[in-house]
Design a protein around this motif. Structure first.
Motif, PDB file in Angstrom:
ATOM      1  N   ARG A   1       0.835  -1.213   0.000  1.00  0.00           N
ATOM      2  CA  ARG A   1       0.000   0.000   0.000  1.00  0.00           C
ATOM      3  C   ARG A   1       0.863   1.253   0.000  1.00  0.00           C
ATOM      4  NH1 ARG A   1      -1.392   3.005   4.183  1.00  0.00           N
ATOM      5  NH2 ARG A   1      -0.768   1.348   5.637  1.00  0.00           N
ATOM      6  N   ALA A   2       1.955   1.256   0.779  1.00  0.00           N
ATOM      7  CA  ALA A   2       2.817   2.438   0.840  1.00  0.00           C
ATOM      8  C   ALA A   2       3.482   2.724  -0.503  1.00  0.00           C
ATOM      9  CB  ALA A   2       3.867   2.247   1.931  1.00  0.00           C
ATOM     10  N   GLU A   3       3.895   1.672  -1.220  1.00  0.00           N
ATOM     11  CA  GLU A   3       4.527   1.880  -2.520  1.00  0.00           C
ATOM     12  C   GLU A   3       3.521   2.404  -3.548  1.00  0.00           C
ATOM     13  OE1 GLU A   3       7.888   1.429  -3.668  1.00  0.00           O
ATOM     14  OE2 GLU A   3       8.019   1.742  -1.500  1.00  0.00           O
ATOM     15  N   ILE A   4       2.295   1.914  -3.501  1.00  0.00           N
ATOM     16  CA  ILE A   4       1.269   2.409  -4.426  1.00  0.00           C
ATOM     17  C   ILE A   4       0.951   3.872  -4.121  1.00  0.00           C
ATOM     18  CG2 ILE A   4      -1.156   2.171  -5.102  1.00  0.00           C
ATOM     19  CD1 ILE A   4      -0.844  -0.830  -4.758  1.00  0.00           C
ATOM     20  N   GLU A   5       0.854   4.217  -2.856  1.00  0.00           N
ATOM     21  CA  GLU A   5       0.612   5.610  -2.495  1.00  0.00           C
ATOM     22  C   GLU A   5       1.768   6.504  -2.943  1.00  0.00           C
ATOM     23  OE1 GLU A   5      -2.121   4.941   1.521  1.00  0.00           O
ATOM     24  OE2 GLU A   5       0.004   5.456   1.681  1.00  0.00           O
ATOM     25  N   ARG A   6       2.986   6.004  -2.867  1.00  0.00           N
ATOM     26  CA  ARG A   6       4.150   6.790  -3.291  1.00  0.00           C
ATOM     27  C   ARG A   6       4.102   7.072  -4.784  1.00  0.00           C
ATOM     28  NH1 ARG A   6       9.281   5.774  -5.155  1.00  0.00           N
ATOM     29  NH2 ARG A   6       8.889   3.518  -5.165  1.00  0.00           N
ATOM     30  N   LYS A   7       3.665   6.091  -5.589  1.00  0.00           N
ATOM     31  CA  LYS A   7       3.542   6.293  -7.025  1.00  0.00           C
ATOM     32  C   LYS A   7       2.325   7.145  -7.383  1.00  0.00           C
ATOM     33  CE  LYS A   7       7.065   3.857  -8.501  1.00  0.00           C
ATOM     34  NZ  LYS A   7       8.155   4.435  -9.324  1.00  0.00           N
ATOM     35  N   LEU A   8       1.289   7.061  -6.575  1.00  0.00           N
ATOM     36  CA  LEU A   8       0.050   7.775  -6.870  1.00  0.00           C
ATOM     37  C   LEU A   8       0.115   9.252  -6.494  1.00  0.00           C
ATOM     38  CD1 LEU A   8      -2.975   7.709  -7.707  1.00  0.00           C
ATOM     39  CD2 LEU A   8      -3.495   6.964  -5.373  1.00  0.00           C
ATOM     40  N   THR A   9       0.862   9.579  -5.459  1.00  0.00           N
ATOM     41  CA  THR A   9       0.873  10.938  -4.914  1.00  0.00           C
ATOM     42  C   THR A   9       1.236  12.007  -5.944  1.00  0.00           C
ATOM     43  OG1 THR A   9       1.344  10.128  -2.674  1.00  0.00           O
ATOM     44  CG2 THR A   9       1.904  12.418  -3.153  1.00  0.00           C
TER      45      THR A   9
END
Length: 252
Positions: free
Chosen positions: A26-34
């Motif tokens: 989840r943290a990696e997806i949020e990092r790419k999405l931000t």
């Protein structure tokens, strides 16, 4: 190639905690999405599925954000993601995080997202890449009944074909997390491999993220075909005088 429509569904994830290394995922997806969130303007954002609802999207200027899913902690509207109870062209952005893999008709989910999005609206999709270490682990017999391998992994190119047919423009395609995501593997032990994969094996990332935008089809007015008028050729003056002279001779 297996058909997208299937009536056999395995166990669905309702939280990132159900995945191996779910918090890291989840943290990696949020990092790419931000970095994409500030570009999404408007009034309404839909998060389809419980996993999408748990993603942090506070960087987006869209204030009204609703999670559409089965009953859960972050659910705002209880509904099926393939039958959205919203008007056509009423949503500015839509997020589909690991949603296509665990539903019987991913085509219909994308059609519903396309229907509700306004022209120029954003669609963000994340999923598992079958051509990766995580995808290869799906071939093992022990993983068939365990998350995340209970879903059907679609290739990013196949999902992009679906989006192109619906009229979306693909503006970003990223692959990341070069790991099998197996529960027994410690991510810290494979840090060197992950850095190598991120540098030299980017297409083999276990997770992909597609950012698409709904195309605006301008209306081109059909101009009437004007026909040139036939040229008018008047009778010459000499001919008129000769005709009138002949009439006078007959009368006399």
């Amino acid at each position: 190639m297996k058909p997208a429509l299937s009536f056999q569904e395995g166990p669905k994830p309702y939280s990132w905690q159900q995945f191996p290394h779910g918090d890291y995922l989840r943290a990696e997806i949020e990092r790419k999405l931000t970095p994409w969130l500030p570009r999404m303007f408007g009034y309404h954002m839909l998060k389809l599925g419980n996993l999408s609802g748990e993603l942090a999207t506070s960087e987006s200027p869209i204030k009204h954000q609703v999670c559409v899913a089965e009953q859960g902690l972050f659910t705002g509207v209880i509904a099926d993601v393939d039958e959205l109870p919203f008007y056509e062209h009423s949503v500015d952005a839509c997020i589909l995080s690991h949603c296509l893999e665990y539903h019987s008709d991913p085509h219909h989910i994308l059609r519903e997202a396309h229907r509700t999005l306004i022209p120029g609206g954003y669609l963000v999709i994340t999923g598992f890449n079958p051509f990766s270490l995580c995808g290869l682990a799906q071939l093992l017999p022990f993983s068939r009944q365990k998350l995340p391998w209970t879903g059907r992994f679609f290739t990013p190119s196949r999902v992009k074909d679906w989006l192109n047919l619906l009229g979306f423009e693909i503006i970003s395609d990223e692959r990341f997390i070069h790991s099998s995501l197996a529960r027994g593997n410690r991510l810290s032990r494979f840090a060197a491999w992950r850095s190598f994969g991120q540098q030299y094996l980017k297409p083999m990332g276990s997770v992909y993220m597609l950012v698409a935008r709904k195309r605006v089809a301008p209306l081109t007015p059909i101009k009437p075909k004007w026909h040139a008028r036939p040229q008018f050729s008047p009778v010459k003056g000499a001919g008129l005088r000769q005709t009138s002279k002949q009439h006078c001779e007959r009368d006399s």
